[in-house]
Structures are given as C-alpha cells and as structure tokens.
Design a protein around this motif. Structure first.
Motif, PDB file in Angstrom:
ATOM      1  N   SER A  90       0.885  -1.108   0.120  1.00 60.12           N
ATOM      2  CA  SER A  90      -0.008  -0.137   0.009  1.00 60.12           C
ATOM      3  C   SER A  90       0.689   1.165   0.107  1.00 60.12           C
ATOM      4  CB  SER A  90      -1.183  -0.070   1.157  1.00 60.12           C
ATOM      5  OG  SER A  90      -0.225   0.227   2.476  1.00 60.12           O
ATOM      6  N   VAL A  91       2.007   1.148   0.760  1.00 59.41           N
ATOM      7  CA  VAL A  91       2.968   2.285   0.488  1.00 59.41           C
ATOM      8  C   VAL A  91       3.437   2.445  -0.716  1.00 59.41           C
ATOM      9  CG1 VAL A  91       5.210   3.186   1.510  1.00 59.41           C
ATOM     10  CG2 VAL A  91       3.427   2.040   3.094  1.00 59.41           C
ATOM     11  N   GLU A  92       3.680   1.159  -1.746  1.00 53.93           N
ATOM     12  CA  GLU A  92       4.354   1.604  -2.914  1.00 53.93           C
ATOM     13  C   GLU A  92       3.277   1.997  -3.779  1.00 53.93           C
ATOM     14  OE1 GLU A  92       6.000  -2.329  -3.307  1.00 53.93           O
ATOM     15  OE2 GLU A  92       7.524  -2.119  -1.725  1.00 53.93           O
ATOM     16  N   ASN A  93       2.062   1.691  -3.633  1.00 57.50           N
ATOM     17  CA  ASN A  93       0.829   1.752  -4.674  1.00 57.50           C
ATOM     18  C   ASN A  93      -0.301   2.107  -3.900  1.00 57.50           C
ATOM     19  OD1 ASN A  93      -0.624   1.689  -6.706  1.00 57.50           O
ATOM     20  ND2 ASN A  93      -0.369  -0.400  -7.510  1.00 57.50           N
ATOM     21  N   VAL A 128      -5.728   0.846  12.498  1.00 60.00           N
ATOM     22  CA  VAL A 128      -6.376   1.997  12.631  1.00 60.00           C
ATOM     23  C   VAL A 128      -5.861   2.884  13.830  1.00 60.00           C
ATOM     24  CG1 VAL A 128      -8.623   1.095  11.520  1.00 60.00           C
ATOM     25  CG2 VAL A 128      -8.573   1.116  14.000  1.00 60.00           C
ATOM     26  N   TYR A 129      -5.396   1.915  14.661  1.00 65.54           N
ATOM     27  CA  TYR A 129      -4.677   2.491  15.884  1.00 65.54           C
ATOM     28  C   TYR A 129      -3.446   3.234  15.690  1.00 65.54           C
ATOM     29  CZ  TYR A 129      -8.353  -0.243  18.441  1.00 65.54           C
ATOM     30  OH  TYR A 129      -9.623  -0.814  18.630  1.00 65.54           O
ATOM     31  N   GLY A 130      -2.814   3.074  14.543  1.00 63.23           N
ATOM     32  CA  GLY A 130      -1.426   3.412  14.426  1.00 63.23           C
ATOM     33  C   GLY A 130      -0.651   2.721  15.356  1.00 63.23           C
ATOM     34  N   GLN A 131       0.484   3.614  15.884  1.00 66.48           N
ATOM     35  CA  GLN A 131       1.146   3.221  17.085  1.00 66.48           C
ATOM     36  C   GLN A 131       0.502   3.801  18.491  1.00 66.48           C
ATOM     37  OE1 GLN A 131       4.027   0.932  17.849  1.00 66.48           O
ATOM     38  NE2 GLN A 131       2.866   1.454  19.381  1.00 66.48           N
ATOM     39  N   ALA A 132      -0.211   2.791  18.832  1.00 66.53           N
ATOM     40  CA  ALA A 132      -1.075   3.246  20.040  1.00 66.53           C
ATOM     41  C   ALA A 132      -0.171   3.602  21.159  1.00 66.53           C
ATOM     42  CB  ALA A 132      -2.077   2.003  20.531  1.00 66.53           C
ATOM     43  N   GLY A 151      -3.665   1.092   6.155  1.00 65.46           N
ATOM     44  CA  GLY A 151      -4.410   1.397   7.449  1.00 65.46           C
ATOM     45  C   GLY A 151      -5.229   2.641   7.262  1.00 65.46           C
ATOM     46  N   ASN A 152      -5.116   3.679   6.275  1.00 61.58           N
ATOM     47  CA  ASN A 152      -5.815   4.859   6.349  1.00 61.58           C
ATOM     48  C   ASN A 152      -7.184   4.273   5.530  1.00 61.58           C
ATOM     49  OD1 ASN A 152      -6.226   7.588   6.514  1.00 61.58           O
ATOM     50  ND2 ASN A 152      -5.647   7.983   4.201  1.00 61.58           N
ATOM     51  N   THR A 153      -7.303   3.367   4.877  1.00 62.70           N
ATOM     52  CA  THR A 153      -8.506   2.809   4.069  1.00 62.70           C
ATOM     53  C   THR A 153      -9.202   2.161   5.018  1.00 62.70           C
ATOM     54  OG1 THR A 153      -7.665   0.677   3.267  1.00 62.70           O
ATOM     55  CG2 THR A 153      -7.272   2.511   1.750  1.00 62.70           C
ATOM     56  N   LYS A 154      -8.933   1.620   6.146  1.00 65.53           N
ATOM     57  CA  LYS A 154      -9.639   1.068   7.193  1.00 65.53           C
ATOM     58  C   LYS A 154     -10.041   2.176   8.063  1.00 65.53           C
ATOM     59  CE  LYS A 154      -9.158  -3.288   6.062  1.00 65.53           C
ATOM     60  NZ  LYS A 154     -10.305  -4.013   5.245  1.00 65.53           N
ATOM     61  N   GLN A 155      -9.290   3.124   8.220  1.00 67.46           N
ATOM     62  CA  GLN A 155      -9.954   4.427   9.089  1.00 67.46           C
ATOM     63  C   GLN A 155     -11.127   4.915   8.363  1.00 67.46           C
ATOM     64  OE1 GLN A 155      -6.731   7.114  10.228  1.00 67.46           O
ATOM     65  NE2 GLN A 155      -5.779   5.681  11.587  1.00 67.46           N
ATOM     66  N   ILE A 156     -10.601   5.304   6.923  1.00 71.91           N
ATOM     67  CA  ILE A 156     -11.821   5.926   6.264  1.00 71.91           C
ATOM     68  C   ILE A 156     -13.105   5.047   5.950  1.00 71.91           C
ATOM     69  CG2 ILE A 156     -12.577   6.680   3.791  1.00 71.91           C
ATOM     70  CD1 ILE A 156      -9.149   7.461   3.697  1.00 71.91           C
TER      71      ILE A 156
END
Length: 337
Positions: A90-93, A128-132, A151-156
């Motif tokens: 996901s970072v790459e694409n 979604v918690y990032g680094q809690a 992770g952002n797509t799960k938050q959104i």
C-alpha cells in the motif's frame, strides 16, 4: 438465511464461509479472484459437505454490484472482507488501495441503504490505531494518524460506515483484527498468497519448506525486549467464529448501537523472533533468517485488550500461537506435497 461474504475465497473469508455453513447459513461468495483461487471452493465443500453459491465479481464495478443485488434480493447480511491488505504494497501503490478498498465499500453500502433493514460486518484492522500509546489496545484508544495507506483505508472505511448508518437502516459491527495466522485443522483451506508473501507466517512456512532461502526480519532495534516488532497473532478459525457471533448479534437485534466495534485478538503480544522460535519448536525445522532494515509503515507493538469481545460479544480466542503455527505448517506441507 442467505449471507453474502465478499472476498469469500480469501484467507479469512474462506474460513468464515466454513463456519457460517456449519451453522446452517446459506452463503453467497463474491470474489474477483485477484488474490485467491476458485480451487478454494473444493476445500470448503470437503469440510462442510455444502457447495456455497459463487459469483465472480469485481466490486469496483458499480453496475456489476447493482446487478448482483437485483439478482439476490433475499440477503440477510453481508460480511465484507474484499480488500487489498498488505501494508508494504500500500505504501508503494496507494491509489490501488484507495480505489479497491474504498470504492467497493461505497458501492456495497449504496445498495444496502436501499433495503428496509441491513446487517453489515466490516473487516477492519488494528492498523487504525497506528502506534497506540498504551498496551494492550482497547477499543477506546485514540485513532492515530495511519502509518500506511492500507491503515488509512480502514480508518476511512469505518468513518464511511458510521456516517451511512446514521441516515439509513444499516446496522454494522466493525471488527478490528490483529494478526490472523494458521489454517483449518483439516488442512483443506489455509493462507495461499500469490507471489511473495506479504505476511510473516506464510513466509516462515515457505522458508521452512525450502521455497525461500531465508526469512527477512525487518529491524532488530525496536524498543522491545528482543528488538523485533511485537504483534498479537490470532488463529484464523477463532477469527472466523467471531464473525458468526457478530452476525448473529445483529440478526437477533442484540446490538446496543447502530455501530459497534470489537477488537479481535488473543491479548498476548509475540515478537518476530518469538514466532520464529515457536515455529522451529512445532515444526522441528531450523529457520534461516537475516536481520534487514526496518520496513516503512511498520509499528513497534500492537496487541489487543479483548475484554469487550469476551464480555459483550461473548467470544474468546481459544487457540495458542503454537496451534496457529502448527496448523499453518500442516497446510504448507499439504499444498506442496
């Protein structure tokens, strides 16, 4: 009752189909086969003795989603797994992830909100918690800035579902998984990554079998006891059973809110080196590995507080790390034989 399982030929989806069929539900699998195989159907039938309905469908095609719901009008619930799921990729694409993970969700919800009643289970993630800030992580932990587009797509996705539920008859449960591993004890279905595995355990089992020369451990300088990342590894069968429990909670109108959130994990954190050592113990294989640079998007530590899932949802993980790794190794040996 007819239940739609999107991504139902994938790793977690296929195990959930098995558990649903074992509980007597009629299952319709929707999958575009981008990261799965139709052969998985044979494993599901071998375990359950039942053939699920299978619709090859790309949920990014809005018209195809509309046609599907016109064909299947008697749907009691949807469990939505279909999504791209590798942090590094996901970072790459990132655009692939935003298109696949967000568009498909929107098109599904557009159809469900037209129904007088809709029950929706969302495959979310502890990312979604990032680094809690505190361990173990509770559902009340603040949502940090996502460390990856995945992770952002799960938050959104969670935000979209929450907004839609406010103005529709959709009731939803958001299940935030930690790290699913293992395979069905029958070894009829399991994790089957296409190409180079993005997750730790299939890379371990492939290395153990000799398909990979060595395992890469991404960093040994994290602030953890042995310097490697810590995760909460949950057996996929335990995870699948949680989806059935969550669905029944919605169908029986036991939910206390239109949106409910539950962590799904074991409550125990294990480091990468601990996982390697445990695999060596259960398999009897020495695992070659090397320490390499940290991987972008990885967090230091994540393991669940599961009190809410245990006490409110009425679900608890039963399998150990050893159980998960042993079943994954049994599966690897079977598919390579």
């Amino acid at each position: 009752m007819k239940i739609v399982v999107t991504g139902g030929l994938g790793f977690i989806g296929s195990h959930t189909v098995v558990e649903l069929q074992n509980e007597g539900y009629e299952v319709v699998i929707v999958d575009n086969l981008s990261n799965s195989s139709e052969d998985v159907l044979k494993g599901i039938v071998a375990i359950t003795g039942k053939q699920p309905i299978f619709e090859k469908l790309d949920l990014r095609e809005k018209a195809a989603v509309q046609n599907f719901f016109q064909k299947h009008t008697d749907i009691s619930g949807v469990i939505h797994f279909a999504a791209s799921k590798a942090v590094g990729e996901s970072v790459e694409n990132p655009l692939l992830y935003y298109e696949n993970n967000i568009s498909a969700l929107v098109y599904l919800l557009q159809e469900l909100q037209q129904k007088p009643e809709a029950h929706f289970i969302f495959s979310s993630s502890c990312t979604v918690y990032g680094q809690a800030e505190k361990m173990p992580i509770t559902e009340d932990a603040s949502i940090q800035t996502a460390m990856s587009p995945y992770g952002n797509t799960k938050q959104i996705g969670e935000e979209i579902i929450t907004d839609v539920a406010k103005v529709s008859n959709i009731n939803a449960i958001l299940l935030r998984y930690f790290n699913p591993i293992g395979a069905h004890p029958s070894a009829e279905i399991g994790e089957l990554p296409i190409g180079i595995p993005q997750n730790l355990v299939p890379f371990i089992t492939q290395t153990g079998f000799g398909l990979r020369n060595e395992l890469s451990v991404y960093g040994d300088n994290y602030p953890t006891p042995d310097g490697t990342c810590i995760r909460d590894y949950i057996h996929v069968v335990d995870l699948a059973k949680a989806h059935v429990v969550a669905l029944q909670r919605l169908l029986n109108k036991k939910n206390s809110d239109k949106i409910e959130i539950f962590n799904l994990g074991t409550g125990t954190g294990s480091s990468v080196l601990e996982v390697i050592n445990t695999f060596e113990k259960v398999s009897g294989k020495k695992l070659p590995y090397k320490i390499v640079d940290r991987r972008e998007g990885d967090i230091t530590s994540a393991y669940a507080n599961t009190d809410k899932a245990n006490n409110v949802l009425g679900w608890k993980a039963k399998s150990t790390l050893e159980d998960g790794l042993a079943s994954a190794w049994k599966w690897e040996q079977k598919i390579r034989s």
